[in-house]
Each structure stands twice: as structure tokens, then as C-alpha cells.
Design a protein around this motif. Structure first.
Motif, PDB file in Angstrom:
ATOM      1  N   TYR A 143     -29.427 -77.300  41.957  1.00 39.76           N
ATOM      2  CA  TYR A 143     -29.063 -75.919  41.623  1.00 39.76           C
ATOM      3  C   TYR A 143     -30.052 -75.316  40.636  1.00 39.76           C
ATOM      4  O   TYR A 143     -30.487 -74.169  40.809  1.00 39.76           O
ATOM      5  CB  TYR A 143     -27.644 -75.859  41.047  1.00 39.76           C
ATOM      6  CG  TYR A 143     -26.574 -76.059  42.080  1.00 39.76           C
ATOM      7  CD1 TYR A 143     -26.108 -74.996  42.843  1.00 39.76           C
ATOM      8  CD2 TYR A 143     -26.031 -77.312  42.311  1.00 39.76           C
ATOM      9  CE1 TYR A 143     -25.118 -75.164  43.809  1.00 39.76           C
ATOM     10  CE2 TYR A 143     -25.045 -77.510  43.272  1.00 39.76           C
ATOM     11  CZ  TYR A 143     -24.593 -76.433  44.014  1.00 39.76           C
ATOM     12  OH  TYR A 143     -23.633 -76.603  44.963  1.00 39.76           O
ATOM     13  N   VAL A 144     -30.410 -76.082  39.605  1.00 40.23           N
ATOM     14  CA  VAL A 144     -31.344 -75.579  38.594  1.00 40.23           C
ATOM     15  C   VAL A 144     -32.707 -75.300  39.218  1.00 40.23           C
ATOM     16  O   VAL A 144     -33.310 -74.246  38.977  1.00 40.23           O
ATOM     17  CB  VAL A 144     -31.458 -76.575  37.413  1.00 40.23           C
ATOM     18  CG1 VAL A 144     -32.590 -76.195  36.476  1.00 40.23           C
ATOM     19  CG2 VAL A 144     -30.142 -76.665  36.653  1.00 40.23           C
ATOM     20  N   ALA A 145     -33.199 -76.223  40.039  1.00 41.95           N
ATOM     21  CA  ALA A 145     -34.503 -76.031  40.688  1.00 41.95           C
ATOM     22  C   ALA A 145     -34.489 -74.789  41.569  1.00 41.95           C
ATOM     23  O   ALA A 145     -35.440 -73.996  41.555  1.00 41.95           O
ATOM     24  CB  ALA A 145     -34.875 -77.262  41.510  1.00 41.95           C
ATOM     25  N   THR A 146     -33.413 -74.596  42.319  1.00 42.74           N
ATOM     26  CA  THR A 146     -33.312 -73.428  43.193  1.00 42.74           C
ATOM     27  C   THR A 146     -33.285 -72.142  42.386  1.00 42.74           C
ATOM     28  O   THR A 146     -33.991 -71.179  42.707  1.00 42.74           O
ATOM     29  CB  THR A 146     -32.069 -73.537  44.095  1.00 42.74           C
ATOM     30  OG1 THR A 146     -32.188 -74.718  44.887  1.00 42.74           O
ATOM     31  CG2 THR A 146     -31.926 -72.321  44.994  1.00 42.74           C
ATOM     32  N   PHE A 147     -32.500 -72.120  41.323  1.00 42.36           N
ATOM     33  CA  PHE A 147     -32.444 -70.934  40.462  1.00 42.36           C
ATOM     34  C   PHE A 147     -33.816 -70.625  39.879  1.00 42.36           C
ATOM     35  O   PHE A 147     -34.274 -69.479  39.907  1.00 42.36           O
ATOM     36  CB  PHE A 147     -31.421 -71.127  39.336  1.00 42.36           C
ATOM     37  CG  PHE A 147     -31.475 -70.022  38.323  1.00 42.36           C
ATOM     38  CD1 PHE A 147     -30.895 -68.795  38.597  1.00 42.36           C
ATOM     39  CD2 PHE A 147     -32.139 -70.193  37.109  1.00 42.36           C
ATOM     40  CE1 PHE A 147     -30.964 -67.761  37.671  1.00 42.36           C
ATOM     41  CE2 PHE A 147     -32.218 -69.170  36.188  1.00 42.36           C
ATOM     42  CZ  PHE A 147     -31.625 -67.944  36.461  1.00 42.36           C
ATOM     43  N   LEU A 148     -34.489 -71.657  39.351  1.00 43.94           N
ATOM     44  CA  LEU A 148     -35.807 -71.438  38.753  1.00 43.94           C
ATOM     45  C   LEU A 148     -36.835 -70.988  39.788  1.00 43.94           C
ATOM     46  O   LEU A 148     -37.664 -70.120  39.506  1.00 43.94           O
ATOM     47  CB  LEU A 148     -36.284 -72.704  38.046  1.00 43.94           C
ATOM     48  CG  LEU A 148     -35.512 -73.090  36.786  1.00 43.94           C
ATOM     49  CD1 LEU A 148     -36.021 -74.414  36.229  1.00 43.94           C
ATOM     50  CD2 LEU A 148     -35.577 -71.991  35.738  1.00 43.94           C
ATOM     51  N   GLU A 149     -36.778 -71.546  40.977  1.00 45.80           N
ATOM     52  CA  GLU A 149     -37.711 -71.125  42.033  1.00 45.80           C
ATOM     53  C   GLU A 149     -37.507 -69.655  42.387  1.00 45.80           C
ATOM     54  O   GLU A 149     -38.479 -68.924  42.592  1.00 45.80           O
ATOM     55  CB  GLU A 149     -37.546 -71.985  43.279  1.00 45.80           C
ATOM     56  CG  GLU A 149     -38.129 -73.368  43.134  1.00 45.80           C
ATOM     57  CD  GLU A 149     -37.961 -74.183  44.390  1.00 45.80           C
ATOM     58  OE1 GLU A 149     -38.556 -73.801  45.433  1.00 45.80           O
ATOM     59  OE2 GLU A 149     -37.254 -75.199  44.345  1.00 45.80           O
ATOM     60  N   ILE A 150     -36.275 -69.215  42.467  1.00 46.06           N
ATOM     61  CA  ILE A 150     -35.993 -67.806  42.758  1.00 46.06           C
ATOM     62  C   ILE A 150     -36.476 -66.925  41.607  1.00 46.06           C
ATOM     63  O   ILE A 150     -37.201 -65.942  41.821  1.00 46.06           O
ATOM     64  CB  ILE A 150     -34.489 -67.581  43.022  1.00 46.06           C
ATOM     65  CG1 ILE A 150     -34.064 -68.254  44.320  1.00 46.06           C
ATOM     66  CG2 ILE A 150     -34.159 -66.086  43.055  1.00 46.06           C
ATOM     67  CD1 ILE A 150     -32.553 -68.325  44.519  1.00 46.06           C
ATOM     68  N   ALA A 151     -36.094 -67.274  40.392  1.00 42.82           N
ATOM     69  CA  ALA A 151     -36.452 -66.467  39.221  1.00 42.82           C
ATOM     70  C   ALA A 151     -37.967 -66.407  39.032  1.00 42.82           C
ATOM     71  O   ALA A 151     -38.543 -65.320  38.875  1.00 42.82           O
ATOM     72  CB  ALA A 151     -35.774 -67.027  37.968  1.00 42.82           C
ATOM     73  N   PHE A 152     -38.629 -67.569  39.055  1.00 50.03           N
ATOM     74  CA  PHE A 152     -40.074 -67.596  38.849  1.00 50.03           C
ATOM     75  C   PHE A 152     -40.799 -66.871  39.980  1.00 50.03           C
ATOM     76  O   PHE A 152     -41.777 -66.160  39.736  1.00 50.03           O
ATOM     77  CB  PHE A 152     -40.595 -69.032  38.730  1.00 50.03           C
ATOM     78  CG  PHE A 152     -40.147 -69.767  37.495  1.00 50.03           C
ATOM     79  CD1 PHE A 152     -39.513 -69.123  36.444  1.00 50.03           C
ATOM     80  CD2 PHE A 152     -40.351 -71.130  37.379  1.00 50.03           C
ATOM     81  CE1 PHE A 152     -39.106 -69.806  35.309  1.00 50.03           C
ATOM     82  CE2 PHE A 152     -39.954 -71.820  36.256  1.00 50.03           C
ATOM     83  CZ  PHE A 152     -39.324 -71.164  35.212  1.00 50.03           C
TER      84      PHE A 152
END
Length: 124
Positions: free
Chosen positions: A44-53
Motif C-alpha cells: 500500500y505504501v509503495a503504491t501510494f508513493l508511486e502515485i504521489a511521486f
């Protein structure tokens, strides 16, 4: 962003994971050294960061900071893939190249087509 679309099922038959459950299983392979709960959270964290970044890099907001953070995130992916699946998988997905590219972007001093440039021009 394409990888996020894949894990959310938008690429259907032409996908690496195809759905969230497969992505969680893949994340579990990469994070075999973590407890299952933390491994699941890392997906979940990786997915959120990939979207945000990804969005922040596309619009060019805080480009240097986000590019450095993206480089670190991709380096973590590359190290995890290399340790758990072997170096070939990280090379096949060009994760090392993506990380290096993000760090190269962070070294730039001028971003003419960015929110950063627009904001700095309006300060003058």
C-alpha cells in the motif's frame, strides 16, 4: 503510473500482475524478510508513493526533492528485487536505470516546464 494501473487491474490481460492480490503476493516475495502484515502494508505504501511521486514529477512540483525520493524508492525496489529474485529481474524491469534517472533529474538546476519554474517566476 503504468505499474500502478496494472496492479489495480486496468491493463487486464496484458499485465504483469493484473490485480491487487497478485501484486500483494509479488510484494511478499520481495519482502520475504518482513512479517506478513508489514509486507502487506509495504504494498500500500509503495503504491501510494508511486502515485504521489509520479504526479508531482509530471507537474514539476518540488522537483529536486521528489526526484531524490523517487530515486531512493526505486533503489529500494531494485535492491529488494536483486536480493529476492536475482539481479536479472531488476535489470529486466530497468529499476536500476529508473533510480539513476531520478537521481540525474535531481541534479538539474532548471526545470522550465514545471510548477517550480512558474512559482519562481512569479516571485520576481
Amino acid at each position: 503510473m503504468s505499474a500502478v494501473a496494472d496492479r489495480l487491474g486496468f491493463w487486464s490481460n496484458h499485465a504483469a500482475w493484473g490485480n491487487w492480490e497478485n501484486f500483494e503476493a509479488y510484494t511478499r516475495q520481495l519482502t520475504f524478510f518482513l512479517p506478513v502484515t508489514i509486507s502487506k502494508l509495504s504494498a500500500y505504501v509503495a503504491t501510494f508513493l508511486e502515485i504521489a511521486f509520479g504526479i508531482l514529477l509530471l507537474v514539476g512540483f518540488k522537483t529536486k526533492i521528489v526526484a531524490n525520493l523517487t530515486g531512493v524508492l526505486l533503489m529500494i525496489f531494485a535492491l529488494s528485487m536483486s536480493v529476492s529474485l536475482g539481479i536479472k529481474s531488476a535489470l529486466d524491469y530497468s529499476v536500476w536505470v529508473g533510480s539513476a534517472g531520478a537521481f540525474l533529474l535531481a541534479c538539474q538546476s532548471f526545470f522550465p516546464f514545471s510548477v517550480d519554474h512558474t512559482l519562481s517566476a512569479s516571485d520576481k
